[in-house]
Design an enzyme around this catalytic site. Structure first.
Site, short mmCIF file in Angstrom:
data_model
loop_
_atom_site.label_atom_id
_atom_site.label_comp_id
_atom_site.label_asym_id
_atom_site.label_seq_id
_atom_site.Cartn_x
_atom_site.Cartn_y
_atom_site.Cartn_z
N SER A 194 0.85 -1.20 0.00
CA SER A 194 0.00 0.00 0.00
C SER A 194 0.88 1.25 0.00
O SER A 194 1.93 1.28 0.63
CB SER A 194 -0.90 -0.01 1.24
OG SER A 194 -0.13 -0.21 2.42
N VAL A 195 0.44 2.27 -0.73
CA VAL A 195 1.21 3.51 -0.83
C VAL A 195 0.62 4.54 0.14
O VAL A 195 -0.57 4.83 0.10
CB VAL A 195 1.17 4.06 -2.27
CG1 VAL A 195 1.98 5.35 -2.38
CG2 VAL A 195 1.71 3.02 -3.26
N HIS A 196 1.48 5.12 0.99
CA HIS A 196 1.06 6.03 2.06
C HIS A 196 1.67 7.42 1.92
O HIS A 196 2.54 7.80 2.71
CB HIS A 196 1.40 5.41 3.42
CG HIS A 196 0.67 4.13 3.66
ND1 HIS A 196 -0.57 4.08 4.26
CD2 HIS A 196 0.97 2.86 3.29
CE1 HIS A 196 -0.99 2.83 4.28
NE2 HIS A 196 -0.08 2.07 3.70
N PRO A 197 1.20 8.18 0.93
CA PRO A 197 1.79 9.49 0.67
C PRO A 197 1.67 10.45 1.86
O PRO A 197 2.63 11.18 2.17
CB PRO A 197 1.00 10.02 -0.53
CG PRO A 197 -0.20 9.16 -0.67
CD PRO A 197 0.11 7.87 -0.01
#
Ligand SMILES: O=c1[nH]cnc2c1ncn2[C@@H]1O[C@H](CO)[C@@H](O)[C@H]1O
Length: 304
Positions: free
Chosen positions: A234-237
């Site tokens: 998952s990408v957590h900007p």
């Protein structure tokens, strides 16, 4: 002494984790809500619920702009799942938003904590642009604005544009040209260094804490969507931006650059970067320490 921060948020999935991290790492003096990720009322509920869940009923939530300055935008439930919480129907039990508008709160807090206040701008920049237009002394009173936004070439919303800048490009242009001290964490940097891999999800699941349960339940749609984008987790900007604001040692490469925003047609919301250092208005993060981000996140998630 803990640094004073406001989180400006379109609260869904990763925003909730950014709020949780901000509460753990900073003196969180307020959360302001702005149009972006999902239905506006869901975003408000998600922020109120997150703060209740972590026992921070004392942190005020301020309602901001429920639409961008000029453009049409669309919400992205496909990224964040139903209600922006991966299908988790949350509702706050006690907590209510403040009566004071987010813009008034940002301006007031910038005076109360003059020279100290930092803004975690992890959403479209509508509230901040409006606050600046109301009182341009804001740029001098705010110590720093940490912006999650912009893509160099791999837009996540259009071929060129990243979501936050795409939703309100006029606001982004106003904020970037206002004269704030700004650090930008662009989309590609977060895709590379803000990823939580699938095996780390298992680790988080096994922590068995209240916060690990919160992470898994609220962010599982983001994991699925990030995988569809071709990522291995998952990408957590937003969480990465908050962490890099907290620990500048985890910024491994940054450059002072002139950044501006495209407003027209196919390139609308695109980020223009002058790589030849003719002038600059921002610091742009280019590399970060993913391991330290992950470790800090897991530390916080295991705390209770
Ligand atoms: O595909 C996505 N992955 C992660 N975050 C997203 C995505 N689309 C929109 N956002 C939202 O916009 C910013 C990143 O562009 C983040 O602030 C996040 O809340």
């Amino acid at each position: 002494m803990r640094r004073k921060v406001i989180v400006d948020s379109d609260t869904a999935t990763d925003d909730t984790i950014a709020i949780l991290l901000s509460s753990a790492l900073f003196d969180l003096v307020g959360v302001s809500i702005v149009a972006g990720n999902v239905n506006f009322q869901d975003q408000v509920n998600n922020a109120l619920f997150t703060l209740e869940y972590i026992g921070r009923d004392d942190v005020p939530v301020y309602i901001g702009y429920d639409r961008p300055i000029l453009g049409q935008w669309r919400t992205v439930e496909e990224v964040h799942g139903k209600w922006g919480m991966s299908g988790w129907r949350v509702s706050p039990n006690r907590k209510k938003p403040e009566k004071e508008h987010a813009v008034d709160a940002i301006l007031r807090l910038s005076k109360e904590y003059e020279g100290e206040l930092e803004i975690m701008a992890i959403s479209p920049l509508t509230n901040l642009a409006q606050a600046y237009l109301r009182d341009n002394g804001l740029t001098k009173r705010v110590k720093k604005v940490w912006i999650m936004g912009g893509a160099f070439t791999r837009g996540n919303t259009t071929p060129l544009a990243e979501f936050n800048f795409w939703v309100d490009p006029e606001a982004a242009k106003i904020v970037l040209n206002a004269g704030f001290e700004v650090t930008i964490v662009p989309w590609e940097v977060t895709e590379k260094y803000g990823v939580i891999y699938e095996n780390e999800w298992e680790e988080i699941g096994k922590l068995g804490s209240r916060l690990s349960e919160f992470f898994v339940r609220s962010n599982k749609a983001l994991l699925e969507f990030s995988k569809l984008q071709g990522n291995l987790g998952s990408v957590h900007p937003d969480s990465l931006t908050v962490y890099l604001a907290y620990n500048n040692q985890a910024i491994l490469e940054e450059r002072k650059l002139k950044v501006d925003i495209e407003l027209c047609s196919l390139s609308r919301g695109g980020m223009l970067v002058d790589w030849y250092n003719r002038e600059h208005n921002s610091i742009v993060v280019l590399k970060a320490d993913r391991e330290r981000f992950k470790t800090a996140l897991l530390d916080v998630l295991s705390s209770f």
